[in-house]
Design a protein around this motif. Structure first.
Motif, short mmCIF file in Angstrom:
data_model
loop_
_atom_site.label_atom_id
_atom_site.label_comp_id
_atom_site.label_asym_id
_atom_site.label_seq_id
_atom_site.Cartn_x
_atom_site.Cartn_y
_atom_site.Cartn_z
N LEU A 1 0.70 -1.01 0.05
CA LEU A 1 0.00 0.00 -0.10
C LEU A 1 1.02 1.33 0.02
O LEU A 1 0.46 2.17 -0.80
N ASP A 2 1.93 1.16 0.97
CA ASP A 2 2.80 2.45 0.99
C ASP A 2 3.39 2.72 -0.43
O ASP A 2 3.31 3.68 -0.81
N ALA B 1 2.48 1.59 -3.40
CA ALA B 1 1.48 2.01 -4.13
C ALA B 1 1.02 3.65 -4.20
O ALA B 1 1.05 4.37 -5.14
N SER B 2 0.91 4.11 -2.85
CA SER B 2 0.62 5.55 -2.42
C SER B 2 1.80 6.14 -3.13
O SER B 2 1.53 7.38 -4.04
N VAL B 3 2.81 6.00 -2.93
CA VAL B 3 3.90 6.87 -3.46
C VAL B 3 4.28 7.02 -4.88
O VAL B 3 4.25 7.85 -5.43
N PHE C 1 1.85 6.46 -7.35
CA PHE C 1 0.66 6.89 -7.80
C PHE C 1 0.87 8.60 -7.57
O PHE C 1 0.56 9.40 -8.43
N SER C 2 1.33 8.93 -6.40
CA SER C 2 1.54 10.36 -5.98
C SER C 2 2.66 10.85 -6.91
O SER C 2 2.43 12.07 -7.55
N PHE D 1 3.31 9.67 -9.84
CA PHE D 1 2.81 9.66 -11.07
C PHE D 1 2.19 11.11 -11.31
O PHE D 1 2.25 11.76 -12.38
N SER D 2 1.17 11.41 -10.44
CA SER D 2 0.36 12.55 -10.49
C SER D 2 1.36 13.96 -10.88
O SER D 2 0.86 14.54 -11.66
N VAL D 3 2.38 14.01 -9.96
CA VAL D 3 3.12 15.32 -10.07
C VAL D 3 3.89 15.09 -11.32
O VAL D 3 4.12 16.16 -12.02
N SER E 1 3.39 13.67 -14.02
CA SER E 1 2.41 13.85 -15.36
C SER E 1 2.11 15.45 -15.57
O SER E 1 2.30 16.03 -16.69
#
Lengths: 505, 203
Positions: B172-173, B175-177, B179-180, B182-184, B186
């Motif tokens: 989970l940790d 995955a969170s990191v 995806f975060s 990835f957002s920034v 992108s």
């Protein structure tokens, strides 16, 4: 489809009828035509996603508070933090919209706050919980970009409706999340995850939704009917403005401050109720948490028609009575909201409470829609700053109200609700002071001064130097289009709206 | 009108009484006829791993026949006062239907006159808090008629601490990191793409 009579080159064809600024004069809900209706759908969906994320924690609190060992004080503080972050974020967003355009401003904010929602999954203490709620709350600043975008895409006859529907359907997220999150949590838990892990996984849903909506804005949206800010600035069709001037003209407009205060007592009250109403019904009437949650959700879900209704009412009143009609309706509806709030705190039976709460929700949310029927006209140059001030004022109202009436055990919740109703009525009175020289105010008609025209009002935001450079063209077009705010009886007597204004340039 | 009011008020009063008959038992009305003990290893207990051995039985100093109405025994994990501070959702109320002291069921089984023991692994949804163990004896209508607990009346002795699971996992940790990031990334990537497209001139 109309082609503007200004300009010699071929005009781009739009799917909806437009005015001289190419803003749509009709609002067609079920169309996704670029750029107007597409912008509408992109903005309300992304705002909805931000609301879902910001209020995703409250319905799961019974699980989270055990996992993170939270006390009631921790929960209260996190609730206040979740709405206080947006106070300054909304003002900043307003300025960013004026300078960079709503598309980039909103997508950037959404993509920068999505990581915080992802990080909620790894929160492990009361402090980290407070921090994630605080930073997630920043995403509520997308409200300002939504209203700004709608005010840029839609013309005076429908701007209230567009603002109201976009704002209302976004606010819906606060109610929908009370239903979505427990459902997602239940699904994940039934698949096999243990409770304290299931809620963490559940937060990926709002986070991903938020991220995807931002991508959609970047890929499919555009700032203005004619294109994006950057391209228009390059081609010279849109002037790049200076931050200091935009900011100055926004904060020196007293109408923005009055609207900020009054918005704090319709939207701020709505946010406060979102945070306290489930507990109120649970404690006072001994309902099951699940039932209290459904009642709480219905308050937020009323937004599907109440806020748009307010916007449409504003447009209808504006068409018939001009700006004075918009102001009178706003004051009346918001004051009635205060009256029903007082009644809500006084009724003692469950069915009466639910009925009064629903009536109250319609009035208070319609007042929000009516407020943003007035905001687009306060300033053209600093539309973003005014929208940001008003929006930020809404959150300040939420923070102040929760601190005074709903923190600790000074007042019982029902007394707090009654007192909040009285405060709504008092804080709506400043609307009497709003006056537009060209349209009048609630008690005074328009000034008979020769210099009190729409052009004079909007041109006062530009210095003669700036006018020499031709920076004010867009404001001039807007002034022309806003002449309908004089109301129906006066409108027919005004100058023909297609004539180029006299050489004030 | 008066007659209707009378009917309404009598229905309301009757339903109140019915509630009392059918489940609004008050804790203060119960007799402490059961003896309950809980034993565990020393130190902080870990949810999901450690076990508690619970033993319960009728207190032999009570006359025979005291337990004639007991049909079921319900053993629960209950919050100690220190874990209830500033947490209204764990509040102790005298009316048992509103009482939130004991929210975790260890076991519920038919009552037998003998002393019983059970080794219970602490479940993974138990939060970090201080606890004690209480047993309720229920009659045939599932109303509480007696109780016993391993602590004293003031709930100060024999308390034990349980540490909850975090619920976090390495996956989970990560995955969170991811995806975060990835957002920034992108967003930055998009800005670059826009700048390059703008640099190529007007379309």
């Amino acid at each position: 489809m109309e082609i503007s009579s200004n300009g010699a080159e071929t005009q781009p064809k739009f799917a909806l009828p437009v005015d001289s600024e190419h803003k749509a004069t009709e609002f067609r809900l079920f169309s996704v035509a670029a750029p107007h209706m597409r912008a509408f759908h992109l903005s309300w969906v992304s705002f909805f996603a931000c609301f879902v994320s910001t209020f995703a924690a409250p319905p799961l609190l019974p699980i989270i508070r055990d996992n993170l060992n939270l006390t009631a004080t921790d929960i209260g503080n996190a609730g206040i933090a979740s709405v206080s972050g947006a106070v300054f974020a909304r003002l900043a967003m307003g300025t960013a919209c004026d300078l960079f355009g709503p598309r980039l401003a909103s997508a950037s904010l959404i993509l920068l706050t999505a990581p915080v929602v992802f990080f909620t999954s790894i929160a492990s203490s009361p402090v980290s919980f407070l921090l994630v709620r605080f930073f997630t709350g920043f995403s509520l600043a997308t409200f300002v970009s939504t209203q700004f975008w709608m005010s840029s895409m839609f013309s005076a006859p429908v701007v209230g409706t567009a603002n109201g529907v976009a704002g209302g359907w976004g606010n819906l997220g606060g109610g929908a999340t009370q239903l979505i999150m427990p459902l997602v949590f239940g699904l994940i838990r039934d698949i096999g995850a243990v409770k304290f892990t299931a809620w963490r996984i559940a937060f990926f849903i709002p986070a991903l939704f938020q991220t995807l909506s931002a991508f959609a804005i970047l890929l499919f949206g555009q700032d203005l009917p004619d294109g994006n800010y950057k391209r228009l600035q390059k081609s010279g069709d849109k002037q790049k403005d200076k931050f200091s001037r935009v900011f100055y003209h926004g904060i020196t407009n007293y109408r923005g401050w009055i609207l900020a205060l009054t918005y704090g007592y319709c939207f701020g009250v709505e946010l406060t109720i979102d945070n306290i109403i489930a507990e109120y019904f649970y404690d006072r009437f001994n309902l099951k948490l699940h039932t209290a949650g459904i009642i709480a959700a219905s308050f937020g879900l009323a937004n599907i028609i109440s806020r748009p209704g307010g916007g449409m009412l504003s447009d209808a009143m504006g068409k018939r009575f001009g700006m004075r009609g918009r102001l009178w309706t706003l004051w009346t509806v918001q004051t009635l909201g205060g009256v029903f709030c007082i009644i809500l705190g006084q009724v003692g039976s469950l069915s009466a409470s639910v009925a009064v709460m629903i009536i109250f929700s319609f009035f208070v949310q319609a007042a929000c829609g009516l407020t943003f029927g007035v905001v687009p006209f306060v300033s053209r140059r600093s539309l973003g700053v005014i929208s940001g001030m008003t929006g930020g004022g809404g959150n300040v109202g939420a923070v102040v109200t929760q601190l005074i009436f709903f923190k600790g055990s000074r007042y019982s919740k029902e007394t707090g609700i009654t007192l909040m109703g009285i405060m709504i009525i008092c804080c709506s009175l400043p609307l009497f002071l709003i006056y537009f020289p060209q349209w009048g105010g609630m008690f005074c008609g328009p000034s008979s001064d020769k210099t009190a025209t729409e052009e004079d009002y909007y041109m006062s935001e530009w210095s003669s130097n700036e006018k020499d450079k031709g920076l004010h063209e867009a404001s001039l077009k807007f002034a022309d289009n806003s002449r309908r705010e004089r109301g129906r009886s006066v409108h027919s007597q005004t100058l023909p709206s297609n004539a180029t204004p006299p050489a004030n340039v | 009108m008066a007659a209707r009011l009378l009917v309404l008020s009598s229905i309301l009063t009757f339903s109140c009484f019915a509630e009392i008959c059918y489940g609004a038992v008050s804790f203060s009305s119960l007799e402490r006829t059961l003896v309950v003990t809980a034993s565990h290893r020393q130190g902080l207990l870990i949810a999901g791993e450690d076990k508690i051995t619970v033993a319960w039985g009728l207190n032999q100093s009570f006359p025979a026949g005291t337990d004639s109405t007991y049909r079921t025994i319900k053993v629960q994990l209950c919050y100690a006062p220190i874990s209830q501070v500033d947490r209204a959702w764990r509040k102790t109320e005298d009316h048992l239907s509103k009482d939130k002291t004991c929210l975790f069921k260890i076991v519920e089984k038919p009552y037998s006159n003998t002393n019983e023991t059970l080794e219970w692994t602490i479940e993974r949804d138990v939060p970090t808090a201080t606890f004690f163990v209480r047993a309720y004896a229920l009659d045939q209508h599932n109303n509480e008629v007696a109780y016993g607990q391993n602590t004293d009346a003031k709930k100060t002795s024999n308390l034990f601490d349980i540490q909850a699971i975090t619920g976090r996992h390495a996956s989970l940790d990560i995955a969170s990191v991811c995806f975060s990031a990835f957002s920034v990334v992108s967003l930055i990537g998009f800005f670059f793409a826009e700048k390059r497209k703008g640099g190529k001139g007007q379309q």
